[in-house]
Design a protein around this motif. Sequence first.
Motif, PDB file in Angstrom:
ATOM      1  N   ASP A  94     -11.487   2.615   7.634  1.00 28.82           N
ATOM      2  CA  ASP A  94     -11.238   2.201   6.256  1.00 28.82           C
ATOM      3  C   ASP A  94      -9.909   2.700   5.711  1.00 28.82           C
ATOM      4  O   ASP A  94      -9.545   2.392   4.576  1.00 28.82           O
ATOM      5  CB  ASP A  94     -12.373   2.677   5.346  1.00 28.82           C
ATOM      6  CG  ASP A  94     -12.565   4.190   5.397  1.00 28.82           C
ATOM      7  OD1 ASP A  94     -11.975   4.831   6.288  1.00 28.82           O
ATOM      8  OD2 ASP A  94     -13.311   4.717   4.552  1.00 28.82           O
TER       9      ASP A  94
ATOM     10  N   SER B  56     -11.531  -2.467   8.026  1.00 34.56           N
ATOM     11  CA  SER B  56     -10.543  -3.463   7.644  1.00 34.56           C
ATOM     12  C   SER B  56     -10.009  -4.062   8.936  1.00 34.56           C
ATOM     13  O   SER B  56      -9.653  -3.333   9.870  1.00 34.56           O
ATOM     14  CB  SER B  56      -9.407  -2.808   6.852  1.00 34.56           C
ATOM     15  OG  SER B  56      -8.301  -3.678   6.776  1.00 34.56           O
TER      16      SER B  56
ATOM     17  N   GLN C 140     -11.580  -4.564   2.635  1.00 35.30           N
ATOM     18  CA  GLN C 140     -10.374  -5.286   2.227  1.00 35.30           C
ATOM     19  C   GLN C 140      -9.361  -5.333   3.358  1.00 35.30           C
ATOM     20  O   GLN C 140      -9.065  -4.321   3.990  1.00 35.30           O
ATOM     21  CB  GLN C 140      -9.756  -4.615   0.999  1.00 35.30           C
ATOM     22  CG  GLN C 140      -8.574  -5.377   0.423  1.00 35.30           C
ATOM     23  CD  GLN C 140      -8.121  -4.807  -0.904  1.00 35.30           C
ATOM     24  OE1 GLN C 140      -8.645  -3.808  -1.364  1.00 35.30           O
ATOM     25  NE2 GLN C 140      -7.154  -5.446  -1.523  1.00 35.30           N
ATOM     26  N   SER C 141      -8.837  -6.530   3.622  1.00 32.92           N
ATOM     27  CA  SER C 141      -7.881  -6.737   4.706  1.00 32.92           C
ATOM     28  C   SER C 141      -6.765  -7.655   4.230  1.00 32.92           C
ATOM     29  O   SER C 141      -6.936  -8.439   3.298  1.00 32.92           O
ATOM     30  CB  SER C 141      -8.575  -7.361   5.928  1.00 32.92           C
ATOM     31  OG  SER C 141      -9.673  -6.585   6.356  1.00 32.92           O
TER      32      SER C 141
ATOM     33  N   VAL D 115     -13.281  -7.891  -0.341  1.00 33.58           N
ATOM     34  CA  VAL D 115     -12.714  -8.717   0.728  1.00 33.58           C
ATOM     35  C   VAL D 115     -12.105  -9.985   0.134  1.00 33.58           C
ATOM     36  O   VAL D 115     -12.777 -10.713  -0.604  1.00 33.58           O
ATOM     37  CB  VAL D 115     -13.797  -9.078   1.764  1.00 33.58           C
ATOM     38  CG1 VAL D 115     -13.248 -10.055   2.796  1.00 33.58           C
ATOM     39  CG2 VAL D 115     -14.311  -7.817   2.442  1.00 33.58           C
TER      40      VAL D 115
END
Length: 315
Positions: free
Chosen positions: A52, A150, A170-171, A197
């Motif tokens: 993360d 991620s 979140q990416s 996300v």
Amino acid sequence: MRFLNFPFLVYENILKHLEPRELLLFSFCSLKTRTLVSRMRHTPTYTIFILDKPEKMSYGFVEKPEKEQILLSWTWKKIAMESENLDNRTRLKLKDVLLDCRVTFHRKLNIPTLVCRCEDVSSRKRFATALHSHMCEVFHVKPEMQFKLSLDYMDELPYTNTVRDVTFLQSSVNSTVADEFFEKFHVTRALFSKRCVPDRLLKHSCKFLEIKNLFVDWSPWLDITLLLKVKCENIMFSSSTSVANDAHLIMDNFNLEAWDPEVDKIEYDEPVHDYCEELLYFLYDIKKYMLRSGILRRQSDGSRALDKTGSYCSS
């Protein structure tokens, strides 16, 4: 090691009072310490790899999502190793993997952290794989891995082709990378996509609808038309699109019926309860939250879905 010279009952009692992360480090010391830890009574559970943060991976026990117990972390930040720290570096051997690192401890949480060389990606991946194998043999954990990550850091994941559960964080990547992940790792149970996300990660993915249990915290691009495509056992997602917006699709493909609390008792086992406990609270308390609109039954196979204001649940 003088500890091993103690009578059996003495070191057995000492080991019982050690924390899991302390037992893990102790099991690294020698084959004999490894055997001592493996003979203890361990509760079978699952483990998870967490990616993360940039340049850091953690590994720990997991009983329920968001309730991990971290056992070990390793980082590969580009930290200049000062001359006085060179003597503190060690070569940690786990199975046939040698990891050149320095061992530190988190001041508040007392979590052991391995500071590794930033360029040695292959050794880190092999170490992560060997660590999980070690945990299976010594702590008797379940063999199926779980990931929380991620996808920006996907290249750091251990060598495996099956994963039990995956949580997406979140990416910055898009659906193409997501499909590459699903091609490389067969997700056997559930995918959970957190609220943070971005839409681009799954919006155009061709693979994620094939997962048995799909839970999407919030995405405005998901709507009732998704129910025409899913083949999974359970899907829960929140959407800003109402049923009325897709009335023509519903009329052609679904039978819309009124909610009957005597007949329509939607009951979920794992992993739905694991990931959707908060959402299920609102679904079950019908007297307090009059949010149910009705039941949708898909004509093609009889699958049914509960339509709730702002959310859909299918089984």
